[in-house]
Design a protein around this motif. Structure first.
Motif, PDB file in Angstrom:
ATOM      1  N   ASN A  40     -64.316  22.367  16.709  1.00 59.56           N
ATOM      2  CA  ASN A  40     -64.357  23.472  17.668  1.00 59.56           C
ATOM      3  C   ASN A  40     -63.569  24.650  17.136  1.00 59.56           C
ATOM      4  N   ASN A  41     -62.554  24.310  16.320  1.00 56.97           N
ATOM      5  CA  ASN A  41     -61.625  25.325  15.878  1.00 56.97           C
ATOM      6  C   ASN A  41     -61.203  24.985  14.452  1.00 56.97           C
ATOM      7  N   VAL A  42     -61.309  25.936  13.536  1.00 55.13           N
ATOM      8  CA  VAL A  42     -60.970  25.622  12.135  1.00 55.13           C
ATOM      9  C   VAL A  42     -59.470  25.379  11.993  1.00 55.13           C
ATOM     10  N   LYS A  53     -52.999  22.226  12.809  1.00 55.45           N
ATOM     11  CA  LYS A  53     -54.227  21.462  13.073  1.00 55.45           C
ATOM     12  C   LYS A  53     -55.407  22.112  12.382  1.00 55.45           C
ATOM     13  N   TRP A  54     -56.063  21.308  11.567  1.00 55.66           N
ATOM     14  CA  TRP A  54     -57.279  21.777  10.891  1.00 55.66           C
ATOM     15  C   TRP A  54     -58.487  21.040  11.452  1.00 55.66           C
ATOM     16  N   PHE A  55     -59.560  21.762  11.640  1.00 55.29           N
ATOM     17  CA  PHE A  55     -60.859  21.195  12.048  1.00 55.29           C
ATOM     18  C   PHE A  55     -60.751  20.400  13.355  1.00 55.29           C
ATOM     19  N   GLY A 268     -58.572  17.465   7.112  1.00 52.71           N
ATOM     20  CA  GLY A 268     -58.043  18.465   6.192  1.00 52.71           C
ATOM     21  C   GLY A 268     -57.756  17.861   4.829  1.00 52.71           C
ATOM     22  N   TYR A 269     -57.175  16.688   4.799  1.00 54.92           N
ATOM     23  CA  TYR A 269     -56.849  16.019   3.532  1.00 54.92           C
ATOM     24  C   TYR A 269     -58.128  15.726   2.744  1.00 54.92           C
ATOM     25  N   PRO A 458     -50.883  28.041   5.994  1.00 59.14           N
ATOM     26  CA  PRO A 458     -51.241  26.628   5.844  1.00 59.14           C
ATOM     27  C   PRO A 458     -52.498  26.406   4.996  1.00 59.14           C
ATOM     28  N   TRP A 459     -52.595  25.233   4.401  1.00 57.69           N
ATOM     29  CA  TRP A 459     -53.795  24.802   3.683  1.00 57.69           C
ATOM     30  C   TRP A 459     -54.125  23.409   4.236  1.00 57.69           C
ATOM     31  N   PRO A 460     -55.396  23.019   4.159  1.00 55.22           N
ATOM     32  CA  PRO A 460     -55.809  21.812   4.903  1.00 55.22           C
ATOM     33  C   PRO A 460     -55.101  20.524   4.485  1.00 55.22           C
ATOM     34  N   GLY A 461     -54.648  20.432   3.226  1.00 53.48           N
ATOM     35  CA  GLY A 461     -54.083  19.178   2.735  1.00 53.48           C
ATOM     36  C   GLY A 461     -52.596  19.014   2.994  1.00 53.48           C
ATOM     37  N   MET A 462     -51.969  19.956   3.663  1.00 55.80           N
ATOM     38  CA  MET A 462     -50.509  19.866   3.808  1.00 55.80           C
ATOM     39  C   MET A 462     -50.084  18.767   4.773  1.00 55.80           C
ATOM     40  N   LEU A 463     -48.849  18.289   4.621  1.00 54.68           N
ATOM     41  CA  LEU A 463     -48.343  17.266   5.528  1.00 54.68           C
ATOM     42  C   LEU A 463     -48.296  17.821   6.952  1.00 54.68           C
TER      43      LEU A 463
END
Ligand code: WT7
Length: 642
Positions: A40-42, A53-55, A268-269, A458-463
């Motif tokens: 709903n939200n990237v 929060k990603w995806f 994201g990971y 932020p980037w998707p793979g971050m902790l």
């Protein structure tokens, strides 16, 4: 959107897009993956709490991306090639179809043993295909895996199991590494004395060394597989996960005494590891990719298992060590399996370089097209050796800079697309926004400058958090500088704008690519009954990158026989942390240089350990300046003295 930039101009365009419209950019990259339901939200985020929060709203299972979706096109292609420790033992190849079958089978084993979505499972296994299978089976059913590197001690395993309250441990009777066998199950048994949460232990047969099997708790892997076979090997459809459900925990060291459980989530990971693998290595279908890391570290998670498999790659996994039967082993593997891409660590490159070129000469390395390095700065001498002797001057080297916490590459060349420069991780990958700051957190702009390396978006793979202690995550990474993720690394940006990582600016050591906190080693040394106190610092080591130098104040027992005392301390550290944390040098001292408020002046100790005693700076604020002269006089030189 394409996963790979094909020219430097492509990269520049992609990079600009990723900064101007990060959400649009990442949504475009995420379209390359299989989602049960789209987001709903990237992205929603703040670095204050932090809350990232990603995806959000998306439904996905990473194993469907790593396995099921490849079956139609790549079903019979090798997913994993496994090279055993002993070159005379048969190697194994698992096609995507076979790997999916084994993962489903083991997912059923997990279910039969009472494991559900969200349960934590500890894996302590050698580098055999079953480790990858177990990791993927956990992900398939939504159980959270916590892999513990086989070099850690029983005490370290127990701490990790207890922190995550694991219900299940998966291990093997033993593991082979060079001429050694490691009795993994025995070590687990020692750990479990302290672990109340563990209900079941699944034991794989590898070395067939005698093991204690506790009735009601311990079962054999092979017996559990047989049970699933008698059930008719039912398929195990992947569990539907939220994008932000936890995928795994991986413990890593920091500047405090206690390792923290870095938490990575699913969507994201998956996107980040798949994307960075594809782009940085420019992976082409059919290429054989060999990462020499252990799955016990993040490199193995992201770039042996998840990244390559989500891209349908052939990932070669090696059980042994580069120096056995001799220092040509990696090159024999390259020749045997026609490896195209080899991804390894500076410490391995340096030790093979030191062993002599005769181990490379005559080896058929003609299949190699791309090279990679990770773990610490790749010094120029090693860079050139790698380039000339292994890449024959025609294989670009990607020096990938990243961390357990970042999930995947942050700063790295793109093979054959961006320039390379020895010692440089070069440029940020698309989606990564590095900034350099001074001690006060002010941005250092322009080129030809140095500072502390932070990431501002932020980037998707971050902790997302540290397990069970969100405050610790905030404190460690997001509180030093407001609104920035702090890496803990120092960094230089040269006149061309290229990045060179200069090393940790905190109390974290990098020993042969293993991350070790000085406080952790001090705690372990101090556990010895005859130790009063200690201080641990790093010093430059020609092969390991950094060596561990311990200054120890000891009681009277130790003053009788220093050599025995050193061995005592090494034993203690090996028991508490693991052999990887044993100090290279132990100097017994009568006191440590402290300020009047009792703070140890590590700066002075670091200088002494580095062998640079010419200018120790201002020592007048010390409680007892005389102690410095004594320490200087007794300083240990050479590479190793313990
Ligand atoms: C630390 C992270 C990321 C997988 C291996 C280590 C150092 C890592 C590089 C590189 C210079 C590097 C940094 C970083 N590091 N890669 N290419 N150049 N330094 O993961 O155990 O989480 O350690 O390793 O100091 O902070 P890790």
């Amino acid at each position: 959107m394409e996963l790979q930039d094909k020219t430097f101009e492509d990269y520049q365009k992609t990079y600009q897009h990723s900064v101007d419209k990060p959400e649009e950019f990442w949504a475009g990259i995420a379209e390359n993956f299989y989602w049960r339901r789209k987001w709903n939200n990237v992205l929603s985020w703040n670095f204050k709490e932090p809350a990232i929060k990603w995806f959000e709203g998306a439904k996905v299972n990473i194993t469907e991306n790593c396995l099921d979706r490849h079956i139609y096109n790549l079903g019979d292609k090798p997913a994993i090639i496994w090279e055993p420790n002993d070159p005379n033992e048969a190697y194994r190849v698992l096609s995507y179809k076979q790997l999916l079958g084994k993962v489903e089978q083991f997912a059923n084993v997990l279910k039969n043993n009472g494991i559900h979505k969200g349960d934590r499972v500890c894996l302590y296994l050698p580098m055999v295909p079953e480790l990858a299978i177990a990791v993927l089976a956990c992900a398939r059913i939504g159980a959270i895996h916590s892999v513990v590197f086989g070099g850690f001690s029983a005490q370290s395993i127990a701490d990790r199991i207890n922190d995550a309250t694991c219900k299940l441990v998966i291990t093997a009777d033993g593991g082979f590494r060079g001429t050694k066998t490691i009795d993994l199950k025995n070590i687990v048994d020692d750990a479990l004395v302290q672990c109340k949460s563990v209900e079941r232990v699944i034991v794989l047969t590898r070395t067939r060394t005698p093991v204690a099997m506790l009735k009601g708790r311990d079962v054999w892997w092979e017996d559990e597989i047989k049970k699933v076979e008698t059930q008719g090997n039912p398929a195990y459809p992947a569990e539907e996960m939220d994008a932000e459900d936890t995928l795994f925990i991986l413990y890593t060291s920091g500047s405090t005494g206690k390792p923290k459980g870095v938490v990575h989530t699913t969507g994201g990971y998956m996107v980040y590891t798949g994307y960075t693998f594809s782009n940085a290595f420019q992976y082409q279908p059919g290429e054989v990719y060999f990462c020499t890391a252990d799955i016990g570290w993040i490199t193995g998670h992201s770039y042996i298992i998840y990244g390559p498999l989500s891209q349908g790659a052939t990932s070669l996994m090696f059980e042994g060590v580069p120096s056995w039967p001799d220092s040509g082993r990696l090159w024999d593997i390259v020749a045997k399996h026609r490896v195209n891409i080899i991804y390894t660590a500076p410490t391995a490159i340096r030790s093979l370089m030191a062993a002599g070129d005769e181990y490379v000469e005559g080896k058929d390395l003609s299949s190699i097209t791309k090279l990679g390095s990770v773990g610490e700065p790749l010094n120029e001498e090693a860079w050139h050796w790698f380039d000339e002797k292994i890449g024959k001057g025609k294989a670009p080297i990607v020096d990938t800079y990243w961390q357990t916490e970042t999930g995947g590459f942050l700063i790295s060349p793109i093979a054959g697309v961006t320039p390379t420069k020895p010692g440089y991780a070069l440029l940020p990958l698309p989606g990564v926004q590095p900034i350099l700051v001074d001690e006060q957190g002010a941005e250092i702009t322009g080129n030809g400058v140095s500072g502390n390396l932070c990431i501002k978006f932020p980037w998707p793979g971050m902790l997302r958090t540290t397990w069970g202690d969100h405050e610790r995550c905030r404190q460690t990474y997001f509180s030093t500088y407001e609104n920035l993720y702090f890496t803990g690394d120092g960094c230089l940006r040269d006149e061309s704008g290229y990045y060179r990582i200069t090393g940790r600016v905190d109390d974290v050591l990098n020993v042969s690519g293993h991350r070790i906190g000085t406080a952790e080693v001090e705690n372990a040394i101090n556990m010895h009954s005859d130790v009063v106190e200690s201080a641990v610092v790093g010093y430059p080591h020609p092969v390991k990158g950094q060596g561990i130098y311990a200054f120890v104040v000891s009681g009277e027992h130790h003053q009788i026989d220093t050599e025995l005392a050193r061995q005592d301390i090494n034993k203690t550290v090996a028991r508490i942390i693991g052999a990887i944390a044993k100090p290279d040098k132990i100097q017994f001292v009568s006191g440590l240089p402290k300020t009047r408020s009792g703070k140890i002046m590590r700066r002075i100790l670091r200088k002494i350990a580095e062998g640079d005693t010419s200018n120790l700076g201002d020592t007048s604020t010390l409680l007892d300046p005389e102690v410095v002269n004594e320490i200087k006089a007794g300083a240990l030189t050479g590479e190793k003295t313990s």
